[in-house]
Design a protein around this motif. Sequence first.
Motif, PDB file in Angstrom:
ATOM      1  N   LEU A   1       5.972   2.947   1.918  1.00 22.54           N
ATOM      2  CA  LEU A   1       5.251   1.790   1.410  1.00 22.54           C
ATOM      3  C   LEU A   1       4.964   0.863   2.588  1.00 22.54           C
ATOM      4  CD1 LEU A   1       7.354   0.999  -1.783  1.00 22.54           C
ATOM      5  CD2 LEU A   1       5.032   1.938  -1.734  1.00 22.54           C
ATOM      6  N   LEU A   2       3.748   0.353   2.660  1.00 19.50           N
ATOM      7  CA  LEU A   2       3.356  -0.600   3.694  1.00 19.50           C
ATOM      8  C   LEU A   2       3.232  -1.979   3.075  1.00 19.50           C
ATOM      9  CD1 LEU A   2       0.562   1.560   5.367  1.00 19.50           C
ATOM     10  CD2 LEU A   2       2.951   1.336   6.078  1.00 19.50           C
TER      11      LEU A   2
ATOM     12  N   GLU B   1       2.554   5.629  -6.454  1.00 19.10           N
ATOM     13  CA  GLU B   1       1.376   5.040  -7.096  1.00 19.10           C
ATOM     14  C   GLU B   1       1.651   4.753  -8.569  1.00 19.10           C
ATOM     15  OE1 GLU B   1      -1.740   7.866  -6.162  1.00 19.10           O
ATOM     16  OE2 GLU B   1      -2.604   6.427  -4.750  1.00 19.10           O
ATOM     17  N   ALA B   2       2.303   5.689  -9.261  1.00 17.42           N
ATOM     18  CA  ALA B   2       2.634   5.471 -10.673  1.00 17.42           C
ATOM     19  C   ALA B   2       3.583   4.287 -10.829  1.00 17.42           C
ATOM     20  CB  ALA B   2       3.247   6.740 -11.261  1.00 17.42           C
ATOM     21  N   ALA B   3       4.535   4.163  -9.912  1.00 15.11           N
ATOM     22  CA  ALA B   3       5.450   3.022  -9.960  1.00 15.11           C
ATOM     23  C   ALA B   3       4.706   1.717  -9.767  1.00 15.11           C
ATOM     24  CB  ALA B   3       6.537   3.184  -8.901  1.00 15.11           C
TER      25      ALA B   3
ATOM     26  N   PRO C   1      -1.660  -3.814  -7.471  1.00 12.27           N
ATOM     27  CA  PRO C   1      -2.644  -2.983  -6.777  1.00 12.27           C
ATOM     28  C   PRO C   1      -1.999  -2.403  -5.533  1.00 12.27           C
ATOM     29  CG  PRO C   1      -3.044  -5.295  -6.310  1.00 12.27           C
ATOM     30  CD  PRO C   1      -1.937  -5.255  -7.324  1.00 12.27           C
ATOM     31  N   ALA C   2      -2.192  -1.114  -5.303  1.00  7.93           N
ATOM     32  CA  ALA C   2      -1.562  -0.462  -4.153  1.00  7.93           C
ATOM     33  C   ALA C   2      -2.524   0.570  -3.584  1.00  7.93           C
ATOM     34  CB  ALA C   2      -0.241   0.190  -4.559  1.00  7.93           C
TER      35      ALA C   2
ATOM     36  N   ALA D   1       0.849  -1.196   0.000  1.00  6.39           N
ATOM     37  CA  ALA D   1       0.000   0.000   0.000  1.00  6.39           C
ATOM     38  C   ALA D   1       0.879   1.238   0.000  1.00  6.39           C
ATOM     39  CB  ALA D   1      -0.924   0.016   1.217  1.00  6.39           C
ATOM     40  N   ILE D   2       0.285   2.328  -0.466  1.00  7.26           N
ATOM     41  CA  ILE D   2       0.924   3.632  -0.392  1.00  7.26           C
ATOM     42  C   ILE D   2       0.451   4.305   0.887  1.00  7.26           C
ATOM     43  CG2 ILE D   2       1.369   5.790  -1.604  1.00  7.26           C
ATOM     44  CD1 ILE D   2       2.084   3.253  -3.223  1.00  7.26           C
TER      45      ILE D   2
END
Length: 419
Positions: free
Chosen positions: A386-387, A352-354, A361-362, A213-214
Motif C-alpha cells: 500500500l502506498l 482493492e476489495a478491502a 478510493p485506492a 494506493a494499491i
Amino acid sequence: MTLADAIAAQAPLVQRLLDGVAEIGRDPPGITRDAFGPGENRARALIAAAGAALGLAASTDAGANLTLRWEGTDSAAKPILIGSHLDSVVQGGNFDGAAGVIAGLGAVAALQAAGRRPRAPIEVLALRCEEAVWFGLGLIGSRCLLARLPPGALELTHARTGRTLAQSIEDCGGDAAALRAGRPLRDPASLGAYLEVHIEQAPQLVEAEAPVAICLANPGNVRHPFIRITGADAHTGLPHRFRRDAALAGADLALELEKLWLAEEAEGRPMAVTIGRFHTPFGHHSLTMVSGGFEMSLDLRAYDPAHLAALEARLGEIVRMVAQRRRVEIALGERSAAAPGPMHPEIIAGLEAAAVRCGLPAPRLNSPGSHDANNFAASGVPTGMLLIRNRNGSHNPDEAMETADLMAAIHVLADYLAV
C-alpha cells in the motif's frame, strides 16, 4: 467494537510512535536514523516496547532484524509478514520506512481491540538498513533474511563508523557467521505473504486526491556508486582538440543517459536514471585546470527484469561511446542490483476489495522506489504494498505524510488481514 472504531482508537498510539521516531532521529533540518547505529537502534527499541505492550513475542534474527509475532487461531498456518525499515538517509524525512513499521503495529492493535484474531500468525518486521547510503548497498535486512546478499557484502564498510557490515550486524545482536552460510533465515516457502506500507515517493496520489494506493510493482535497480573517469590534467587554455577532459566526459555521459531515459519513456517503457554524486576530485580540482579526474554515481531502474537487463547493456554501449569520443577511460566500478518487485495479483485484488469495504478510493500505481518488498517478491513470497499520499517526495526533510492518510492505509491493511 467495529473495526472502523478500533482503527480510529489507534490514532493516539500511531501518533505517539511517529513523534517518538522523529525525536530519536532529530537532525535539523531533517531526520537521521543511522543504520546499525544509535538512530536505528533506539527506534527499534521504541517499536519493540510498543510490540511488548500489545503482547507480541519479540525475536532478533542473524541479520539483527526485529520480528514481533502475534499468534493466529491456527499456529500451523503460514505467517503473514508486515514489514519496513527504521533507518533513514542523512537529514531525510521521518516517514520513509518508519510509517510502514508503525502501520503494522497499528493494524495489529486495531484487530485486537475489535476482537478480530486472524487465522494466520501476524509478524511485524523492522528490517535493518534499507537505505543504500550507509554501505552503498540497500535492502540489507531483507537481503539477510532471504540470503540475497551479494558476494563481498559483509566486508562493505559503514559510511560513518568504518566498521564492516559483518561487524555492524554483530554489534547489534546478529550473527555474521550464519549469514556467510548463504542460507535463508526464513524459508520463503514457509511464508504466507509479505505486506509493506510505504509513503509514495512521487506526488501521484496528490494528483489523484486519494489517501492510499494499491501498488502494482516496484522497480529493480542497477547501481554503480563510484564511477571513475580518467583523462589528463591540463592547462585551462589547452585547445579543445588536445583535451582529455574528464569533467566534460562526465557531463556527456549524464546527458546521453537522459536521452536514453526520455526515449524509453516515449516508447511507454517506464524507467529512471539518477546521478547522485557528480564532481571533480576534492582537494585537487582547480579553477585554472582541465580536470583529468571525475567521479559520479548512477542508479538505473526499471520495472521489468528483461527491460532492466537491456538498459544495462545500453549503459555499456554509452560508456564505450563517450570514452572514445572524449578520449578518456570510464570505469563503472562496484555494482549492486535489486530485482524488480511485481506485486501478487491475488493480494492486489484483496487489498482493492478491502479498500472498497473501507469506502476509500485506492488507485493502482507503480512505486518509483525499490523497497524490501522487492526481495520478498523475487524470492517467491506473495507480496503486496500500500502506498500512502505524501506531498513532497522522500529522502528530504519535507516529507509530508498526514497521519490521517496513514490511518486510512492501516484501515485497509487491517480489513484485509481480518478476512
